[in-house]
Scaffold this motif. Structure first.
Motif, PDB file in Angstrom:
ATOM      1  N   TYR A   1     157.482  57.948  29.185  1.00 47.45           N
ATOM      2  CA  TYR A   1     157.863  56.955  29.676  1.00 47.45           C
ATOM      3  C   TYR A   1     159.027  57.353  30.580  1.00 47.45           C
ATOM      4  O   TYR A   1     159.408  58.375  30.803  1.00 47.45           O
ATOM      5  CB  TYR A   1     158.612  55.918  28.697  1.00 47.45           C
ATOM      6  CG  TYR A   1     159.820  56.493  27.990  1.00 47.45           C
ATOM      7  CD1 TYR A   1     161.097  56.299  28.398  1.00 47.45           C
ATOM      8  CD2 TYR A   1     159.708  57.123  26.646  1.00 47.45           C
ATOM      9  CE1 TYR A   1     162.287  56.788  27.803  1.00 47.45           C
ATOM     10  CE2 TYR A   1     160.738  57.892  26.123  1.00 47.45           C
ATOM     11  CZ  TYR A   1     162.165  57.552  26.884  1.00 47.45           C
ATOM     12  OH  TYR A   1     163.333  58.015  26.069  1.00 47.45           O
TER      13      TYR A   1
ATOM     14  N   THR B   1     157.964  59.829  18.524  1.00 41.20           N
ATOM     15  CA  THR B   1     157.198  58.924  17.746  1.00 41.20           C
ATOM     16  C   THR B   1     156.204  60.035  17.209  1.00 41.20           C
ATOM     17  O   THR B   1     156.083  61.064  17.845  1.00 41.20           O
ATOM     18  CB  THR B   1     156.578  57.820  18.426  1.00 41.20           C
ATOM     19  OG1 THR B   1     155.567  58.463  19.478  1.00 41.20           O
ATOM     20  CG2 THR B   1     157.523  56.873  19.178  1.00 41.20           C
TER      21      THR B   1
ATOM     22  N   LYS C   1     164.062  58.604  22.274  1.00 44.30           N
ATOM     23  CA  LYS C   1     163.495  57.429  22.088  1.00 44.30           C
ATOM     24  C   LYS C   1     164.400  56.607  23.231  1.00 44.30           C
ATOM     25  O   LYS C   1     165.423  56.824  23.506  1.00 44.30           O
ATOM     26  CB  LYS C   1     164.019  56.644  20.709  1.00 44.30           C
ATOM     27  CG  LYS C   1     163.097  57.167  19.631  1.00 44.30           C
ATOM     28  CD  LYS C   1     163.528  56.419  18.348  1.00 44.30           C
ATOM     29  CE  LYS C   1     162.534  57.037  17.115  1.00 44.30           C
ATOM     30  NZ  LYS C   1     161.103  56.595  17.297  1.00 44.30           N
TER      31      LYS C   1
ATOM     32  N   GLY D   1     156.171  52.749  30.816  1.00 46.79           N
ATOM     33  CA  GLY D   1     155.279  53.730  29.930  1.00 46.79           C
ATOM     34  C   GLY D   1     154.072  54.216  30.967  1.00 46.79           C
ATOM     35  O   GLY D   1     153.845  53.546  31.939  1.00 46.79           O
TER      36      GLY D   1
ATOM     37  N   SER E   1     150.300  56.471  30.692  1.00 47.65           N
ATOM     38  CA  SER E   1     149.519  56.905  29.684  1.00 47.65           C
ATOM     39  C   SER E   1     148.202  57.715  30.051  1.00 47.65           C
ATOM     40  O   SER E   1     147.745  57.688  31.542  1.00 47.65           O
ATOM     41  CB  SER E   1     148.738  55.545  29.090  1.00 47.65           C
ATOM     42  OG  SER E   1     149.650  54.781  28.262  1.00 47.65           O
TER      43      SER E   1
ATOM     44  N   LYS F   1     153.132  59.297  17.340  1.00 48.96           N
ATOM     45  CA  LYS F   1     152.133  59.158  18.029  1.00 48.96           C
ATOM     46  C   LYS F   1     152.231  60.275  19.374  1.00 48.96           C
ATOM     47  O   LYS F   1     151.360  61.141  19.624  1.00 48.96           O
ATOM     48  CB  LYS F   1     152.069  57.972  18.804  1.00 48.96           C
ATOM     49  CG  LYS F   1     150.646  57.687  19.881  1.00 48.96           C
ATOM     50  CD  LYS F   1     150.632  56.357  20.321  1.00 48.96           C
ATOM     51  CE  LYS F   1     149.706  56.012  21.310  1.00 48.96           C
ATOM     52  NZ  LYS F   1     149.642  54.570  21.739  1.00 48.96           N
ATOM     53  N   ALA F   2     153.527  60.430  19.494  1.00 45.56           N
ATOM     54  CA  ALA F   2     153.851  61.759  20.487  1.00 45.56           C
ATOM     55  C   ALA F   2     153.600  63.067  19.933  1.00 45.56           C
ATOM     56  O   ALA F   2     153.263  64.021  20.458  1.00 45.56           O
ATOM     57  CB  ALA F   2     155.157  61.464  21.194  1.00 45.56           C
TER      58      ALA F   2
ATOM     59  N   ASN G   1     158.959  60.325  24.206  1.00 48.44           N
ATOM     60  CA  ASN G   1     159.325  59.258  23.239  1.00 48.44           C
ATOM     61  C   ASN G   1     159.300  60.196  21.848  1.00 48.44           C
ATOM     62  O   ASN G   1     157.921  60.811  21.742  1.00 48.44           O
ATOM     63  CB  ASN G   1     158.665  57.950  22.979  1.00 48.44           C
ATOM     64  CG  ASN G   1     159.426  56.949  22.348  1.00 48.44           C
ATOM     65  OD1 ASN G   1     160.272  57.277  21.744  1.00 48.44           O
ATOM     66  ND2 ASN G   1     159.161  55.790  22.820  1.00 48.44           N
TER      67      ASN G   1
ATOM     68  N   ASP H   1     152.402  50.901  27.218  1.00 47.28           N
ATOM     69  CA  ASP H   1     152.612  51.913  25.966  1.00 47.28           C
ATOM     70  C   ASP H   1     153.590  52.869  26.525  1.00 47.28           C
ATOM     71  O   ASP H   1     153.332  53.748  27.180  1.00 47.28           O
ATOM     72  CB  ASP H   1     151.341  52.222  25.712  1.00 47.28           C
ATOM     73  CG  ASP H   1     151.415  53.296  24.275  1.00 47.28           C
ATOM     74  OD1 ASP H   1     152.478  53.253  23.822  1.00 47.28           O
ATOM     75  OD2 ASP H   1     150.320  53.806  23.912  1.00 47.28           O
ATOM     76  N   SER H   2     154.895  52.753  25.909  1.00 42.99           N
ATOM     77  CA  SER H   2     155.637  53.989  26.093  1.00 42.99           C
ATOM     78  C   SER H   2     155.904  54.882  24.881  1.00 42.99           C
ATOM     79  O   SER H   2     157.079  55.346  24.831  1.00 42.99           O
ATOM     80  CB  SER H   2     156.937  53.094  26.530  1.00 42.99           C
ATOM     81  OG  SER H   2     157.626  52.233  25.511  1.00 42.99           O
ATOM     82  N   ASP H   3     154.808  54.772  23.919  1.00 42.29           N
ATOM     83  CA  ASP H   3     155.149  55.426  22.670  1.00 42.29           C
ATOM     84  C   ASP H   3     154.964  57.099  22.995  1.00 42.29           C
ATOM     85  O   ASP H   3     155.390  57.833  22.035  1.00 42.29           O
ATOM     86  CB  ASP H   3     153.897  55.183  21.619  1.00 42.29           C
ATOM     87  CG  ASP H   3     154.462  53.524  21.290  1.00 42.29           C
ATOM     88  OD1 ASP H   3     155.345  53.231  21.413  1.00 42.29           O
ATOM     89  OD2 ASP H   3     153.331  53.167  20.453  1.00 42.29           O
ATOM     90  N   ILE H   4     154.648  57.408  23.926  1.00 47.39           N
ATOM     91  CA  ILE H   4     154.402  59.031  24.365  1.00 47.39           C
ATOM     92  C   ILE H   4     155.102  59.299  25.527  1.00 47.39           C
ATOM     93  O   ILE H   4     156.642  59.601  25.462  1.00 47.39           O
ATOM     94  CB  ILE H   4     152.992  59.199  24.756  1.00 47.39           C
ATOM     95  CG1 ILE H   4     151.993  58.934  23.339  1.00 47.39           C
ATOM     96  CG2 ILE H   4     152.734  60.786  24.829  1.00 47.39           C
ATOM     97  CD1 ILE H   4     150.794  59.466  23.705  1.00 47.39           C
TER      98      ILE H   4
END
Length: 250
Positions: free
Chosen positions: A242, A172, A202, A222, A224, A174-175, A170, A237-240
């Protein structure tokens, strides 16, 4: 094709980067070590999704016998080999001839009959390959030059009712902090330059790429990493990292 031959979906720099370390694919302590740690969560997700999609018996030793699978961007064959063991007829493609040579040699030593090919999704489509019941599109789309066209081309190789499983990163902050700067420059889990954060995608961009097509998308799902246990797990959590699924119409 050579390791640096370009088509519109291939990023020659990425192909060259992975070709340079191709001999390390099967070394769990080498440059692809993090991928070996990541592999169990990918395999579990693939197995779960395909069992459900095709109504197969999960207790069978080779539940996917009779299904044709395409592993695009197969690298050294870390997914191709377990897929063959699960019963799939496997075609595995990579733009790097060196990756294919390593993958083919390793699979042959394991007694596995896998159709390894040096090439691209566009070449497969032009050759009329497939259709395939299952397509693995794992950690590849963030490395291609035209992700939208690449995704539509790979989806076109699906058989009616077929399933494509896609995994990527993703885009982001965070990623950027963890998957790019942290993983490559601080923890040294990956060789510096492995990823370009600007090419991360995204989930809504994946949806846009297939807008107006008959394909049905699900996800993101997601995953993690827990630094205390050293293991990956499914996550909300799919911010990194997915995964998504793409289903072709029947």
């Amino acid at each position: 094709m050579s390791d640096t031959t370009a088509t519109w979906s291939v990023d020659p720099a990425d192909v060259a980067r992975f070709s340079a370390i191709a001999e390390e694919w099967w070394d769990p302590k080498g440059k692809f070590g993090p991928l070996h740690v990541f592999n169990p969560i990918r395999l579990g997700f693939i197995r779960e999704q395909v069992l459900e999609a095709f109504g197969r018996d999960g207790t069978a030793r080779q539940p996917f016998t009779g299904l044709k699978l395409l592993d695009i961007g197969c690298g050294g064959g870390l997914l191709s080999e377990p897929m063959r063991r699960l019963g799939f007829t496997v075609t595995a493609v990579d733009a790097s001839e060196r990756n294919i040579a390593v993958a083919s040699t390793h699979a042959t030593a394991q007694g596995l009959d896998i159709d390894f090919r040096a090439g691209t999704a566009e070449q497969l489509a032009a050759e009329g390959a497939g259709p395939f019941d299952v397509i693995l599109n794992m950690e590849v789309i963030e490395h291609v030059a035209d992700p939208g066209e690449y995704l539509r081309t790979t989806a076109s190789l699906l058989a009616p009712g077929g399933l494509m499983i896609l995994a990527t990163l993703n885009r982001t902050l965070k990623a950027l902090a963890l998957a790019k700067v942290g993983a490559e420059y601080i923890l040294r889990w990956l060789p510096p330059g492995t990823h370009d954060w600007n090419q991360f995608l995204k989930p809504e961009e994946i949806e846009t790429f297939l807008a107006g097509t008959p394909y049905q998308l699900e996800g993101p799902f997601g995953v993690s990493f827990n630094p205390l246990t050293g293991q990956w797990s499914r996550s909300a959590d799919s911010d990194i990292n997915y995964m998504m699924t793409v289903r072709a119409p029947v």
